[in-house]
Write a protein that holds these residues in place. Structure first.
Motif, PDB file in Angstrom:
ATOM      1  N   ASN B 110      -8.892 -30.821 -23.462  1.00 17.89           N
ATOM      2  CA  ASN B 110      -7.591 -30.175 -23.490  1.00 17.89           C
ATOM      3  C   ASN B 110      -7.647 -28.841 -22.770  1.00 17.89           C
ATOM      4  OD1 ASN B 110      -6.510 -32.244 -24.937  1.00 17.89           O
ATOM      5  ND2 ASN B 110      -6.611 -31.217 -26.916  1.00 17.89           N
ATOM      6  N   GLU B 111      -8.672 -28.075 -23.081  1.00 21.03           N
ATOM      7  CA  GLU B 111      -8.814 -26.762 -22.476  1.00 21.03           C
ATOM      8  C   GLU B 111      -8.923 -26.869 -20.973  1.00 21.03           C
ATOM      9  OE1 GLU B 111      -8.501 -24.259 -24.774  1.00 21.03           O
ATOM     10  OE2 GLU B 111      -8.088 -23.245 -22.870  1.00 21.03           O
ATOM     11  N   MET B 112      -9.653 -27.892 -20.526  1.00 19.59           N
ATOM     12  CA  MET B 112      -9.803 -28.084 -19.080  1.00 19.59           C
ATOM     13  C   MET B 112      -8.446 -28.338 -18.446  1.00 19.59           C
ATOM     14  SD  MET B 112     -13.194 -30.437 -19.077  1.00 19.59           S
ATOM     15  CE  MET B 112     -13.076 -30.985 -17.389  1.00 19.59           C
ATOM     16  N   VAL B 130     -15.042 -20.908 -16.982  1.00 20.59           N
ATOM     17  CA  VAL B 130     -13.650 -20.680 -17.387  1.00 20.59           C
ATOM     18  C   VAL B 130     -13.398 -21.272 -18.770  1.00 20.59           C
ATOM     19  CG1 VAL B 130     -11.270 -21.068 -16.771  1.00 20.59           C
ATOM     20  CG2 VAL B 130     -12.969 -20.774 -14.976  1.00 20.59           C
ATOM     21  N   VAL B 131     -13.782 -22.506 -18.929  1.00 20.84           N
ATOM     22  CA  VAL B 131     -13.583 -23.173 -20.218  1.00 20.84           C
ATOM     23  C   VAL B 131     -14.373 -22.466 -21.310  1.00 20.84           C
ATOM     24  CG1 VAL B 131     -13.902 -25.325 -21.466  1.00 20.84           C
ATOM     25  CG2 VAL B 131     -13.132 -25.377 -19.106  1.00 20.84           C
ATOM     26  N   ALA B 132     -15.595 -22.051 -20.940  1.00 20.30           N
ATOM     27  CA  ALA B 132     -16.433 -21.375 -21.935  1.00 20.30           C
ATOM     28  C   ALA B 132     -15.711 -20.148 -22.489  1.00 20.30           C
ATOM     29  CB  ALA B 132     -17.756 -20.988 -21.301  1.00 20.30           C
ATOM     30  N   GLU B 133     -15.162 -19.394 -21.579  1.00 21.52           N
ATOM     31  CA  GLU B 133     -14.495 -18.169 -22.024  1.00 21.52           C
ATOM     32  C   GLU B 133     -13.291 -18.489 -22.885  1.00 21.52           C
ATOM     33  OE1 GLU B 133     -13.627 -15.367 -18.840  1.00 21.52           O
ATOM     34  OE2 GLU B 133     -12.067 -14.579 -20.207  1.00 21.52           O
ATOM     35  N   ARG B 141     -27.771 -12.625 -25.895  1.00 21.42           N
ATOM     36  CA  ARG B 141     -29.199 -12.921 -25.990  1.00 21.42           C
ATOM     37  C   ARG B 141     -29.742 -13.632 -24.745  1.00 21.42           C
ATOM     38  NH1 ARG B 141     -30.889 -16.469 -29.872  1.00 21.42           N
ATOM     39  NH2 ARG B 141     -28.822 -16.898 -30.690  1.00 21.42           N
ATOM     40  N   GLY B 142     -29.410 -13.070 -23.599  1.00 20.74           N
ATOM     41  CA  GLY B 142     -30.027 -13.586 -22.385  1.00 20.74           C
ATOM     42  C   GLY B 142     -29.379 -14.831 -21.818  1.00 20.74           C
ATOM     43  N   MET B 143     -28.410 -15.391 -22.516  1.00 22.25           N
ATOM     44  CA  MET B 143     -27.726 -16.554 -21.963  1.00 22.25           C
ATOM     45  C   MET B 143     -26.288 -16.179 -21.673  1.00 22.25           C
ATOM     46  SD  MET B 143     -29.121 -19.535 -24.422  1.00 22.25           S
ATOM     47  CE  MET B 143     -27.927 -20.763 -23.950  1.00 22.25           C
ATOM     48  N   CYS B 144     -25.799 -16.651 -20.553  1.00 21.17           N
ATOM     49  CA  CYS B 144     -24.406 -16.339 -20.270  1.00 21.17           C
ATOM     50  C   CYS B 144     -23.517 -17.331 -21.007  1.00 21.17           C
ATOM     51  CB  CYS B 144     -24.136 -16.345 -18.765  1.00 21.17           C
ATOM     52  SG  CYS B 144     -24.320 -17.952 -18.011  1.00 21.17           S
ATOM     53  N   ALA B 145     -22.248 -16.999 -21.054  1.00 18.72           N
ATOM     54  CA  ALA B 145     -21.310 -17.769 -21.869  1.00 18.72           C
ATOM     55  C   ALA B 145     -21.312 -19.236 -21.516  1.00 18.72           C
ATOM     56  CB  ALA B 145     -19.911 -17.180 -21.728  1.00 18.72           C
TER      57      ALA B 145
END
Lengths: 112, 785
Positions: B110-112, B130-133, B141-145
């Motif tokens: 849905n978000e997509m 984009v979806v992640a945000e 902790r060293g990982m991006c969203a």
């Protein structure tokens, strides 16, 4: 415009790239290649009593630039890529008939 | 649905009548569903862990859930997946997990659609952040969203796929009956050529066989497992605890058979129920380490273990990198997938392939020569284990690897090897591609890293380490993604290996006894030949020959030469013939004392007998003994020189060496005869010869390279020209490639020194003229003898 094709030792790639960028060259194409020259590697490591022409790994750098920059570029490459041992490679200079930037359609030296 | 109610009612009625009530139709639909399932899985990459998954159609996508629902309705009449599961098809816990996954995927899709403003189902790299945000993920902790988001995505997709697959397996069984079950599985195995689950299994067509494997479980004396139609099953109910799970993998690995779906289900259920942890017992760790021993079978076992969630119980740290994405176009897989593929690459080396590149063949030899593979396999398994928490993944990986290997109960020496591999897994890539490996200083630095600054003094241990690191580097590159490993990189890696191993052998010899270069190597060869030749003789022989000889000659060859030299006391020329059928030529060794023009005389005699010199090695000892080895064929045909010809050639060779034969005349006679017999072979002018002198390639000699079209008598012509100029041949290498000859002569002048620069053009011209004269078309009578 001319194209400079240089076959160099892989480990000097970074140094050559930096040296070329220092004199103002902004773009280049790099390929992993294999080849041999006069020595054919026979004074080197591949063992066995068989005489083999081995293809040694090298890097090919291609740069297209305006005529007036050719000398500076060649000097830069020679300065940085030479170790004095067999296998240093070669530089070839070819004429370029035209250059076009795909995104904008610019032609000639503006496309470089 | 949205619209007129009567349309929906009519649809429902039609479905009931035409599909759901009709048994044959149901079967047909279910068959079609099954085929579509297999096809979709193959099409979508065989795994949920692809870099840009398709949320709807991908493995572990929404379709998985849909198909389960359809099967539930059509096959069992259950109105929903929940209802179907409530009937006992699966545990409640499993259902909840799968449903949560389905829910997550729906939200993602849905978000997509909302974000992109159009119907996209492919989670491409640019869509992911984009979806992640939008879904509320943040860098931490060293990982991006987007990395954290994709990790969750993979976890859910994997869970959903495991759930769906398991359920559908049971459904097919129920619908088609247990007899057809195994056929179904076998057919499925065949169609899953690419799928990671079944790819490695070899087919065992044995009849029902009982595995008499009894684990060290005191409370289960009878064998636990059976093999039915080529698959491993449990006999009876699963025993308490979870050690039997590891035993299952061990048996499957040993017998090279797949786990049956039933067994997989039992394992999954036992793990989900939490009634038993296969970890936290020395026995379990011991069993696990044993799984890393059989070369070529480790990756498939570990992959199975990972898919069923067992691996992460034994090595919890592996959970950190499971489903962990590396966000660059370079890494095509999640880190756990990358690790498994690296292991698979290693396994493949154990299986010799005929159509391999020389680089992989060499690596395969290296792999075979490694004595202890467990540290290597564990090293590969853990090499990226420190990733996912920002920078510094190498030191973190080292700490984790130390911990894991200690927990697994490995001895100190093995632990050190594992930690070393993890700590230096990027080293050889870097050095081979970025440093000049022909420089002693670079090799010295590299070897210092291998020996940890000299801490490792045992040559064997250091060599093992070097080999394992080379293999790990190869596996790592293969596992990153297609096209990362190339023959080019392979050649660079092997060059570093060969130079480093040579340096290492030298180095560690020097550290034990301060002998100059080669002493140790000389002693080694002398030891090998000690049964036949006294040591002093061997060393005396080798000391008189150039480095080249020592490097190129194998102990067998040196022994041959020594035997020839020994016979020199009986006769002036010692000759030995040998047929080389594998190379379609004859090998001729001539041993005698050096004299002016010797090589020309020998080469000329051979030419006069119609022998074509394919290649030649010429060595001159400092005491004047010459060992010439020729590889010959008959001129014109690619046949070896037959033994019936040998006696005559030998007689003439001896005569030539002793000065009784006019070699020049013999050659001329032969050429006249040959020209008369030969028809015009080609009207094209032969390539002009290229002759070049190099004063730098050798320390003591001038090197002359001759490149010309191969013609019988070429070697003689060149040698004769050199002799006429008073130039002495110390060493020669003659070779032909297709119809080109590459001859290299190491020459000195009459005083034994390099040629004076002023003479060089003369020599070059003389040789070129001699070669050109060979191919002169005119049949002019030679000057009178």
């Amino acid at each position: 415009m001319k194209k400079i094709e240089s076959i160099i030792r892989p480990h000097v790639l970074e140094a050559v790239k930096d040296a070329l960028q220092e004199i103002g060259i902004v773009g280049m194409t790099v390929t992993e290649v294999r080849g041999f020259g006069r020595q054919k590697g026979h004074t080197e490591m591949y063992r066995g009593s068989e005489y083999r022409i081995d293809f040694l790994p090298k890097i090919k750098i291609e740069v297209v630039l305006p005529d007036e920059m050719v000398d500076a570029a060649v000097d830069a490459i020679l300065r940085v890529a030479r170790t004095g041992k067999f296998g240093d490679g070669k530089i070839f200079i070819l004429p370029v008939a035209e250059a076009i930037r795909i995104r904008t359609g610019e032609r000639g030296e503006q496309a470089l | 649905m949205w619209g007129e109610a009567w349309v929906v009612h009519r649809l429902r009625r039609r479905l009931e009548a035409d599909v759901f009530e009709d048994v044959r139709q149901r079967r047909r639909v279910l068959e079609a569903l099954r085929e579509a399932w297999d096809a979709r899985r193959t099409r979508m990459g065989g795994t949920a862990l692809v870099q840009e998954p398709n949320v709807k159609e991908g493995v572990g996508g929404l379709r998985d859930w849909h198909v389960v629902g359809w099967v539930a309705r059509i096959g069992y009449g259950a109105p929903s997946v929940r209802a179907w599961c409530a009937e006992g098809m699966t545990s409640g816990a499993a259902y909840e997990l799968a449903h949560a996954a389905y829910d997550f995927l729906l939200r993602v899709r849905n978000e997509m659609h909302f974000t992109m403003g159009r119907r996209v189902d492919q989670l491409t790299l640019d869509v992911q952040p984009v979806v992640a945000e939008q879904l509320g993920y943040r860098d931490a902790r060293g990982m991006c969203a987007s990395e954290r988001f994709m990790r969750d995505y993979y976890r859910h997709a994997h869970e959903l796929h495991q759930f769906s697959e398991g359920l559908l397996e049971r459904a097919w069984t129920d619908i088609h009956g247990p007899v057809a079950r195994w056929d179904r599985v076998e057919r499925r195995e065949a169609s899953r050529a690419q799928a990671s689950l079944a790819a490695w299994f070899s087919r065992r067509r044995s009849r029902a066989r009982v595995a008499t494997f009894s684990p060290d479980l005191s409370h289960a004396p009878e064998p636990l497992f059976a093999i039915v139609r080529g698959h491993l099953v449990l006999r009876g109910d699963p025993p308490p605890g979870a050690l039997w799970i590891l035993h299952a993998f061990a048996v499957a690995q040993r017998e090279q058979i797949p786990l049956s779906d039933e067994l997989k289900w039992d394992i999954r259920r036992r793990l989900l129920d939490g009634a038993g942890d296969p970890s936290r017992s020395p026995e379990a760790y011991r069993l696990f380490l044993r799984l890393l021993e059989p070369r070529g079978r480790v990756a498939s076992t570990l992959r199975q273990m990972h898919e069923l969630g067992v691996l992460v119980r034994v090595v919890p740290e592996f959970g950190r990198i499971t489903f962990l994405v590396q966000h660059d176009s370079y890494h095509a897989f999640t880190i756990d997938e990358h690790t498994l593929r690296a292991l698979e690459a290693l396994d493949r080396l154990a299986r010799r392939g005929a159509a391999w590149d020389p680089e992989e063949r060499r690596l395969s030899e290296l792999f075979e020569s490694v004595r202890e593979v467990v540290p290597l396999y564990l090293g590969v398994l853990l090499h990226d284990i420190g990733k996912g928490q920002g920078s510094g993944h190498v030191p973190r990986g080292v700490r984790i690897a130390a911990r894991v290997s200690r927990r697994l109960g490995m001895d100190e020496r093995a632990r050190q090897e594992v930690v070393f591999l993890v700590a230096h897994h990027l080293l050889m890539s870097h050095v081979s591609q970025r440093r000049d490996v022909t420089e002693e200083s670079v090799l010295a630095e590299f070897i210092a890293r291998i020996t940890e600054g000299g801490r490792v003094t045992d040559l064997d241990q250091a060599m093992e380490r070097l080999k394992r690191l080379t293999l790990l580097t190869y596996a790592d590159m293969k596992g990153v993604g297609p096209g990362v490993w190339t023959r080019w990189k392979g050649a660079m890696l092997l060059e570093l290996y060969e130079r480093a191993s040579e340096y290492l052998q030298r180095r560690l010899a020097r550290s034990t006894d301060d002998a100059p270069w080669g002493e140790r190597a000389l002693e080694q060869i002398a030891r090998e030949l000690a049964t036949e030749f006294p040591t002093e003789e061997v060393i005396h022989h080798l000391a008189q020959l150039p480095e080249r000889y020592r490097r190129a000659a194998t102990p067998e060859r040196i022994a041959e030469h020594l035997r020839l030299i020994a016979r020199l006391s009986e006769r002036p020329v010692v000759i030995r013939w040998r047929l080389c059928p594998e190379r379609s030529c004859t090998e001729l060794s001539v041993c005698t004392f050096d004299q002016r023009g010797l090589f020309a005389r020998v080469a000329g005699t051979l030419t006069a007998h119609g022998a074509n010199i394919l290649s030649a090695d010429v060595y001159t000892r400092r005491d004047g003994i010459v060992i010439d080895t020729f590889w010959l064929t008959e001129v014109g045909v690619e046949q070896p020189i037959g033994p019936e010809r040998w006696p005559r050639i030998e007689r003439d060779l001896e005569a030539a060496v002793c000065g009784r034969l006019d070699v020049a005349a013999a050659v001329r006679m032969w050429r006249l005869r040959a020209r008369r017999n030969r028809s015009k072979t080609s009207s094209r002018a032969p390539l002009p010869p290229i002759v070049r002198c190099d004063a730098e390639a050798s320390a003591h000699c001038t090197v002359i390279e001759v490149k010309a079209e191969d013609m019988p008598g070429l070697a003689y012509a060149v040698a004769h020209a050199l002799e006429a100029l008073g130039v002495n041949i110390a060493f020669a290498k003659i070779a032909t490639e297709k119809n080109l000859a590459f001859d290299v002569f190491y020459v000195t002048d009459a005083t034994g020194r390099k040629l004076a620069p002023a003479r060089v053009p003369l020599v070059e011209r003389a040789i070129a003229d001699a070669v050109r004269a060979l191919s002169a078309p005119s049949l002019q009578p030679e000057s009178a003898v």
